[in-house]
Scaffold this motif. Structure first.
Motif, short mmCIF file in Angstrom:
data_model
loop_
_atom_site.label_atom_id
_atom_site.label_comp_id
_atom_site.label_asym_id
_atom_site.label_seq_id
_atom_site.Cartn_x
_atom_site.Cartn_y
_atom_site.Cartn_z
N UNK A 116 40.73 32.48 48.80
CA UNK A 116 40.17 31.77 47.65
C UNK A 116 39.76 32.78 46.58
N UNK A 117 40.06 32.48 45.34
CA UNK A 117 39.57 33.29 44.24
C UNK A 117 38.10 32.88 44.05
N UNK A 118 37.17 33.79 44.29
CA UNK A 118 35.75 33.41 44.20
C UNK A 118 35.15 33.89 42.88
N UNK B 52 51.70 36.59 37.18
CA UNK B 52 50.89 36.08 38.29
C UNK B 52 49.40 36.42 38.22
N UNK B 53 48.95 36.90 37.06
CA UNK B 53 47.49 37.04 36.86
C UNK B 53 46.89 35.64 36.79
N UNK C 11 43.58 40.14 38.39
CA UNK C 11 44.90 40.79 38.27
C UNK C 11 45.72 40.55 39.53
N UNK C 12 47.01 40.27 39.31
CA UNK C 12 47.91 40.02 40.46
C UNK C 12 47.98 41.24 41.36
N UNK C 13 47.94 42.42 40.78
CA UNK C 13 48.10 43.60 41.64
C UNK C 13 46.95 43.68 42.67
N UNK C 14 45.75 43.23 42.28
CA UNK C 14 44.64 43.24 43.25
C UNK C 14 44.81 42.11 44.28
N UNK C 15 45.23 40.94 43.79
CA UNK C 15 45.40 39.78 44.69
C UNK C 15 46.49 40.06 45.71
#
Ligand code: 1HN
Length: 363
Positions: free
Chosen positions: A245-247, A137-138, A220-224
């Motif tokens: 949103x991923x900015x 999921x990255x 990284x998925x862990x941050x998201x």
């Protein structure tokens, strides 16, 4: 609305003009009158079930025994579009790479993102010399005209989602493509301190002017996931739940100039309000089970299914579980519409919907 008077020989005159490669403006006028209530959604709502996609990916490993120049990516064609594409501007596919494989480097004016489905910390996409490990999921960006290749030195077959702006780039007729010299994986930057990604941190070198566009980037998925959890108790959007949103971490603004990436959480039992907007979107179910109503069509989704919402189509999301959250990743063309001030959104039962002019009958 009164129809303008047409002379009795107009049809014959139209034919005569068309032979001369001309058209009277009255033809456009008829098209525009039809657009009084807004556009018709381009393409259909559609769902690609994971079970089917996964079994075809396994078969693709035999049908295409190596993935070097051509990628082993199965792309989704919207059944309601005449041209290839998942929406009229976007393309989505799922790619598989076997242990030991190297998909050679190339670059193109098409921008792309990868969202990892079945990853491994040893598998990586290289973007302009920078290694981006592919864990579950990255999100990895391969902005336009950046060199990219994929390498799987692990023992695990790896799968990810590709999303690209192919139909838009083809419509603008600006496709450029270049294979990496020597047909191979690209050279790596020797030192991680040279990585542009290193400049995206909240603390940055004072002696450099940071590049703001076309950055290799790994979210990284862990941050998201931590951010989704941290915001889970806020009200969120009535239309999209906890939608983030991923900015671009350096310049701010959308993920890429042509592609917006979102991650959203629908809490147990959450049923969003209906709306429509001028952007189209492609979805991938990270986890959970639910229904997305698009117009009258119910798209029933489960983990790892992919589905599409055409632009200007009414839609709402429902998390069917009473106990578990649902998480959806999506890619949209909002940045393209925003660039030209063409993003519009209409909530159900809004004043503007009530006041929308009636579409006159065109005879
Ligand atoms: C592409 O370059 C990749 O580099 C994957 O992995 C999918 C689909 C259409 C056009 C180019 C890749 C693609 C693609």
């Amino acid at each position: 609305m009164a129809q303008p008077e047409r002379g009795k020989d107009l049809k014959a005159f139209d034919t005569e003009l068309s032979r001369l490669h001309m058209t009277g403006q009255w033809i456009y006028d008829e098209l525009l009158v039809k657009a009084i209530g807004g556009p018709r959604p381009k393409g259909e709502p559609y769902i690609w079930k994971w079970e089917t996609v996964y079994s075809k990916l396994i078969e693709a490993c035999e049908a295409l025994p190596e993935s070097q120049t051509a990628r082993r990516s199965l792309v989704f064609n919207n059944p309601g579009l005449e041209t290839h594409g998942t929406t009229h501007t976007l393309l989505m596919g799922i790619q598989i790479i076997k242990p030991g494989e190297e998909a050679w480097a190339h670059r193109h004016t098409i921008a792309a993102i990868r969202f990892v489905i079945q990853g491994d910390g040893n598998v990586y996409t290289t973007v302009d010399g920078e290694i981006c490990p592919m864990e579950d999921y990255d999100l990895i960006l391969t902005p336009k005209w950046t060199w990219h290749d994929h390498r799987n030195p692990s023992k695990k077959t790896t799968i990810w989602l590709d999303a690209l702006d192919v139909p838009l780039i083809l419509a603008l007729n600006v496709p450029f493509y270049e294979p990496y010299p020597g047909n191979r994986a690209q050279a790596l930057k020797g030192d991680e301190s040279d990585y542009l990604q290193q400049r995206a941190a909240p603390v940055r070198p004072t002696w450099e002017r940071t590049k703001t566009a076309n950055l290799p980037m790994r979210y990284r998925w862990k941050d998201t996931e931590a951010q989704l959890k941290a915001l889970a108790k806020t009200a969120g959007s009535p239309y999209d739940g906890i939608s983030l949103e991923y900015v671009n971490p350096v310049a701010g603004g959308s993920t890429l100039p042509t592609l917006g990436c979102w991650i959203q959480m629908l809490r147990p039992g959450e049923h969003t309000r209906r709306h429509r907007h001028t952007s189209s979107a492609m979805y991938f179910v990270v986890r959970g089970e639910g229904t997305t109503m698009v117009g009258e069509k119910a798209l029933e989704w489960q983990q790892h299914d992919s589905f599409v919402i055409p632009n200007w189509a009414w839609h709402e999301h429902i998390n069917r579980s009473r106990s578990d959250e649902a998480i959806l990743f999506s890619v949209n063309d909002i940045p393209v519409l925003n660039a030209f001030g063409l993003y519009r959104e209409e909530p159900e039962n809004s004043l503007s919907a009530v006041e929308a002019p009636q579409v006159p009958k065109v005879s």
